[in-house]
Design a protein around this motif. Structure first.
Motif, PDB file in Angstrom:
ATOM      1  N   VAL A 108      36.465   6.558 -38.922  1.00 16.42           N
ATOM      2  CA  VAL A 108      37.091   6.350 -37.614  1.00 16.42           C
ATOM      3  C   VAL A 108      38.030   5.156 -37.637  1.00 16.42           C
ATOM      4  O   VAL A 108      39.156   5.221 -37.121  1.00 16.42           O
ATOM      5  CB  VAL A 108      36.011   6.176 -36.527  1.00 16.42           C
ATOM      6  N   ARG A 109      37.620   4.057 -38.237  1.00 19.27           N
ATOM      7  CA  ARG A 109      38.467   2.867 -38.269  1.00 19.27           C
ATOM      8  C   ARG A 109      39.726   3.104 -39.097  1.00 19.27           C
ATOM      9  O   ARG A 109      40.794   2.578 -38.775  1.00 19.27           O
ATOM     10  CB  ARG A 109      37.687   1.671 -38.826  1.00 19.27           C
ATOM     11  N   VAL A 111      41.339   5.969 -39.392  1.00 22.61           N
ATOM     12  CA  VAL A 111      42.235   6.760 -38.555  1.00 22.61           C
ATOM     13  C   VAL A 111      42.839   5.890 -37.457  1.00 22.61           C
ATOM     14  O   VAL A 111      44.054   5.897 -37.219  1.00 22.61           O
ATOM     15  CB  VAL A 111      41.488   7.960 -37.945  1.00 22.61           C
ATOM     16  N   GLN A 112      42.020   5.113 -36.770  1.00 25.68           N
ATOM     17  CA  GLN A 112      42.499   4.312 -35.646  1.00 25.68           C
ATOM     18  C   GLN A 112      43.457   3.220 -36.079  1.00 25.68           C
ATOM     19  O   GLN A 112      44.321   2.800 -35.288  1.00 25.68           O
ATOM     20  CB  GLN A 112      41.317   3.709 -34.896  1.00 25.68           C
ATOM     21  N   SER A 113      43.337   2.744 -37.303  1.00 29.46           N
ATOM     22  CA  SER A 113      44.211   1.672 -37.775  1.00 29.46           C
ATOM     23  C   SER A 113      45.568   2.181 -38.235  1.00 29.46           C
ATOM     24  O   SER A 113      46.462   1.387 -38.529  1.00 29.46           O
ATOM     25  CB  SER A 113      43.545   0.923 -38.935  1.00 29.46           C
ATOM     26  N   TYR A 146      35.176  15.385 -36.561  1.00 29.63           N
ATOM     27  CA  TYR A 146      36.183  14.380 -36.218  1.00 29.63           C
ATOM     28  C   TYR A 146      37.473  14.588 -36.995  1.00 29.63           C
ATOM     29  O   TYR A 146      38.574  14.482 -36.439  1.00 29.63           O
ATOM     30  CB  TYR A 146      35.614  12.987 -36.498  1.00 29.63           C
ATOM     31  N   ILE A 150      41.133  15.204 -35.059  1.00 28.99           N
ATOM     32  CA  ILE A 150      42.368  14.428 -35.120  1.00 28.99           C
ATOM     33  C   ILE A 150      43.578  15.321 -35.371  1.00 28.99           C
ATOM     34  O   ILE A 150      44.710  14.949 -35.030  1.00 28.99           O
ATOM     35  CB  ILE A 150      42.299  13.304 -36.180  1.00 28.99           C
ATOM     36  N   SER A 153      44.445  16.206 -31.769  1.00 29.68           N
ATOM     37  CA  SER A 153      44.754  15.122 -30.844  1.00 29.68           C
ATOM     38  C   SER A 153      46.258  14.887 -30.776  1.00 29.68           C
ATOM     39  O   SER A 153      46.945  14.871 -31.815  1.00 29.68           O
ATOM     40  CB  SER A 153      44.049  13.836 -31.287  1.00 29.68           C
ATOM     41  N   GLY A 155      47.466  12.092 -29.677  1.00 34.01           N
ATOM     42  CA  GLY A 155      47.656  10.660 -29.752  1.00 34.01           C
ATOM     43  C   GLY A 155      47.775   9.971 -28.409  1.00 34.01           C
ATOM     44  O   GLY A 155      47.931   8.752 -28.331  1.00 34.01           O
ATOM     45  N   ALA A 190      32.756   3.213 -32.636  1.00 31.69           N
ATOM     46  CA  ALA A 190      33.681   2.928 -31.545  1.00 31.69           C
ATOM     47  C   ALA A 190      33.186   3.584 -30.264  1.00 31.69           C
ATOM     48  O   ALA A 190      32.043   3.442 -29.875  1.00 31.69           O
ATOM     49  CB  ALA A 190      35.092   3.364 -31.930  1.00 31.69           C
TER      50      ALA A 190
END
Length: 221
Positions: A108-109, A111-113, A146, A150, A153, A155, A190
């Protein structure tokens, strides 16, 4: 250079202890007047075990993330977590929930970064190993769902299915449905808890429904 050495040492300690250490950064007091040559704040380490329960594990992992991202920024922090996750052996991934939670936190981190493009092969390798070691674990189902989510998603908090194969949507639904059925109180990295996954699943199900023809589609008024 000081910060790089600090991060390297921090990761070295965490890696040696596998998933037995949590790392904390003591933030400096904020002031508008600071000497340019001021020494960076020190690092504090304290022992924190993983595997007790998901909420506690993700709190510890969140502390590690906050420490690393404060020192080096989100992308290097995500890379560091992914490196730690990739060092977990197959037995740990099979038998230790804490090791599996480290993997999904790193996923997750990353992808989020915004670091997914550069780290995709490493991430895919870690998730493949997770699937082989523990195919029915909650963390495995989350990771598989997940990585499909994505793709859908937009965004901006929404979903779109354009250009995505229908099998991706169906696989996502299957993974999240099974996860929520078997673990209705799931806590993930998260903001991804069971309530969030139920909302996302409802949106994905809507995408999977066949589109009803309207008069405009038939050329009518």
């Amino acid at each position: 250079m000081i910060r790089r050495r600090a991060v390297a040492g921090l990761l070295g300690v965490c890696a040696v202890a596998t998933v037995q250490l949590g790392c904390e950064h003591e933030p400096a007091a904020k002031t508008a007047f600071g000497a340019p040559e001021a020494t960076p704040p020190g690092l504090l380490l304290r022992e924190r075990s993983l595997g007790a329960d998901a909420a506690a594990d993700h709190q510890v992992l969140g502390e590690i993330w906050t420490t690393l991202s404060t020192i080096e920024g989100p992308e290097p922090a995500a890379t560091a977590l992914l490196q730690l996750a990739s060092r977990q052996d197959d037995a740990s991934l099979r038998d230790r929930a804490g090791a599996r939670r480290l993997v999904i936190e790193a996923v997750v981190r990353t992808v989020q970064s915004g670091a997914l493009g550069d780290r995709f092969e490493v991430l895919r390798g870690v998730v493949d190993r997770l699937y082989r070691a523990a195919p029915t674990a909650a963390e495995t189902r989350f990771a598989l769902g997940y990585l499909r989510w994505i793709l859908l998603s937009d965004g901006r908090g929404g979903l779109r299915a354009g250009g995505v194969d229908a099998s991706v949507v169906q696989d996502l639904i299957a993974q999240f449905e099974t996860l929520l059925r078997d673990h209705p109180d799931f806590v993930g990295p998260a903001e991804f808890d069971a309530a969030r996954l139920r909302r996302e699943l409802a949106g994905v199900r809507a995408l999977a429904l066949p589109r009803v023809a309207t008069p405009d589609d038939a050329g009518g008024a």
